[in-house]
Design a protein around this motif. Structure first.
Motif, PDB file in Angstrom:
ATOM      1  N   ALA A  56      34.150 -19.303 -23.707  1.00  0.00           N
ATOM      2  CA  ALA A  56      34.620 -19.984 -25.013  1.00  0.00           C
ATOM      3  C   ALA A  56      33.555 -19.964 -26.049  1.00  0.00           C
ATOM      4  N   THR A  57      32.451 -19.458 -25.981  1.00  0.00           N
ATOM      5  CA  THR A  57      31.575 -19.269 -26.816  1.00  0.00           C
ATOM      6  C   THR A  57      31.884 -18.229 -28.029  1.00  0.00           C
ATOM      7  N   ARG A  61      40.223  -9.601 -34.956  1.00  0.00           N
ATOM      8  CA  ARG A  61      39.407 -10.718 -35.766  1.00  0.00           C
ATOM      9  C   ARG A  61      37.963 -11.134 -34.744  1.00  0.00           C
ATOM     10  N   ALA A  62      38.276 -11.312 -33.470  1.00  0.00           N
ATOM     11  CA  ALA A  62      37.369 -11.690 -32.592  1.00  0.00           C
ATOM     12  C   ALA A  62      36.243 -10.413 -32.338  1.00  0.00           C
ATOM     13  N   VAL A 115      33.598 -17.622 -14.891  1.00  0.00           N
ATOM     14  CA  VAL A 115      33.483 -18.030 -16.346  1.00  0.00           C
ATOM     15  C   VAL A 115      33.511 -19.693 -16.089  1.00  0.00           C
ATOM     16  N   GLY A 116      34.405 -20.185 -15.265  1.00  0.00           N
ATOM     17  CA  GLY A 116      34.456 -21.370 -15.080  1.00  0.00           C
ATOM     18  C   GLY A 116      34.636 -22.574 -16.238  1.00  0.00           C
ATOM     19  N   PRO A 133      39.833 -17.778 -23.054  1.00  0.00           N
ATOM     20  CA  PRO A 133      41.271 -17.339 -23.039  1.00  0.00           C
ATOM     21  C   PRO A 133      41.355 -16.436 -21.619  1.00  0.00           C
ATOM     22  N   ARG A 134      42.556 -16.531 -21.369  1.00  0.00           N
ATOM     23  CA  ARG A 134      42.823 -16.088 -19.868  1.00  0.00           C
ATOM     24  C   ARG A 134      43.498 -14.749 -20.083  1.00  0.00           C
ATOM     25  N   PHE A 135      43.756 -13.774 -19.069  1.00  0.00           N
ATOM     26  CA  PHE A 135      44.321 -12.543 -19.230  1.00  0.00           C
ATOM     27  C   PHE A 135      45.969 -12.858 -19.659  1.00  0.00           C
TER      28      PHE A 135
END
Ligand SMILES: NC(=O)c1ccc[n+]([C@@H]2O[C@H](COP(=O)([O-])OP(=O)(O)OC[C@H]3O[C@@H](n4cnc5c(N)ncnc54)[C@H](OP(=O)(O)O)[C@@H]3O)[C@@H](O)[C@H]2O)c1
Ligand SMILES: [Zn+2]
Length: 337
Positions: free
Chosen positions: A20-21, A54-55, A155-156, A161-163
């Motif tokens: 999430a970073t 974008r990411a 990741v916890g 984002p998930r698959f």
């Protein structure tokens, strides 16, 4: 018509494709990257969603010079076509736009996008994410294969984002075909539509038939309730009159209890009458008490009138015709045209 479509994804053990970073989380190792590069090199196009551009600003090129040279030697473009979809638009400086080998869809449902790509000559499409795009392909039944690399990382963080996002995927079991260790990553090869997968196996099997001017090439596979193959066969495998379903069944003890919950697949509708043998394939299937039959192609009335589907259904067998695979089955032999 649409391209054969492979979704490719790397995820953590807890199902996340990033953290999430703002930094990109590296999930794959070099060896896994090399396999993905090979997959890119065998694809006609690579599709990603606008947020992935974008990411991550991905280049979406084949990395290996040798693989690019091999493509060119075969008369193909050096790199696959880059494809994206967006409603809000993208930064024209993104690596995606570095040359003209790209296409952007702004206002088309996914089914039209894949149809249009087929029209542009794309036969093999690789989809590299992100979550929204993978979700759309799977929920709409437009994915043939998933290459899922599971990295030994946790990741916890539920904000990552998930698959896949939430959707109605149905809850059918997929076919798992092949689990590889690539470096420290476990790569799963999954096929979301089992009937489609097994019919394709039948079509491959039908290619082994000795040629004939008077009989179709057919392949058949019998699969148990857990998706494991029991037997397969093709026409003229043992003699010049044997049929595929009959030959597959000849490899099984008809008292095998797995048959009572199995599915028999065939590239062609099973025959209902035969000049050369006392029993038709439909009769064999009824005798074996196989409760489900799936086929791709209706028997063309070239040699005999086919009524196998009706005969089987009349005997209480669930019969499924998959006309979406008919063209592939037909393409094996000019006798079908
Ligand atoms: N680990 C991996 O294998 C992997 C691979 C790829 C990506 N990722 C990660 O995935 C994340 C991005 O995933 P995401 O779900 O946010 O986004 P995404 O799937 O990459 O892109 C979604 C966007 O694509 C556009 N789009 C999708 N379907 C469309 C349609 N039918 N018509 C028009 N536009 C359409 C929309 O763009 P607009 O916003 O312009 O409307 C939508 O917001 C990033 O964190 C990235 O790092 C990971
Ligand atoms: Zn037959």
């Amino acid at each position: 018509m649409r391209p054969y479509t492979i979704l490719s994804c790397a995820m953590s053990i807890d199902g996340y494709i990033d953290d999430a970073t703002g930094q990109r989380l590296i999930l794959s190792g070099d060896r896994d990257w090399d396999h993905v590069d090979e997959l890119r090199a065998t694809s006609d196009a690579i599709l990603v969603g606008a947020n992935t551009i974008r990411a991550d600003n991905p280049r979406l090129r084949v990395r290996s010079g040798q693989r690019r040279a091999d493509r060119v030697a075969k008369g193909r473009p050096e790199n696959p076509l880059r494809v994206t979809m967006t409603t809000r638009g993208l930064d024209p400086e993104a690596a995606f736009f570095a040359d003209d080998n790209h296409v952007v869809y702004t206002d088309a449902p996914l089914s039209k996008v894949v149809e249009d790509l087929y029209g542009r000559g794309v036969r093999r499409l690789m989809v590299e994410g992100g979550s929204s795009v993978h979700t759309e392909f799977l929920a709409q039944g437009l994915a043939d294969e998933i290459r899922l690399a599971v990295a030994p990382i946790l990741v916890g963080d539920h904000r990552a984002p998930r698959f896949l996002n939430d959707a109605d995927f149905g809850k059918d079991r997929m076919v798992l075909r092949g689990v590889e260790q690539v470096g420290d990553v476990a790569v799963l090869h999954l096929f979301p539509d089992p009937d489609r997968f097994w019919l394709r196996e039948c079509i491959e099997e039908s290619r082994k038939c000795p040629p004939s001017d008077t009989a179709f090439p057919v392949g058949a596979v019998i699969v148990d309730a857990e998706g494991q193959e029991i037997a397969r066969g093709h026409s003229r495998e043992f003699d010049m009159i044997g049929h595929a379903e009959e030959n597959a069944l000849s490899k099984v003890d008809l008292s095998d209890p797995r048959l009572r919950t199995a599915t028999i697949y065939s590239s062609l509708e099973p025959c209902s009458t035969r000049k050369s043998r006392p029993r038709s394939c439909s009769q064999w299937i009824i005798e074996a008490a196989i409760p489900r039959m799936v086929f791709a192609l209706r028997e063309p009335s070239r040699f005999v009138v086919g009524e196998g589907a009706e005969l089987l259904a009349g005997a209480g067998i669930a019969v499924v015709e998959r006309p979406d695979l008919a063209d592939e089955a037909r393409a094996v032999s000019p006798l079908y045209s």
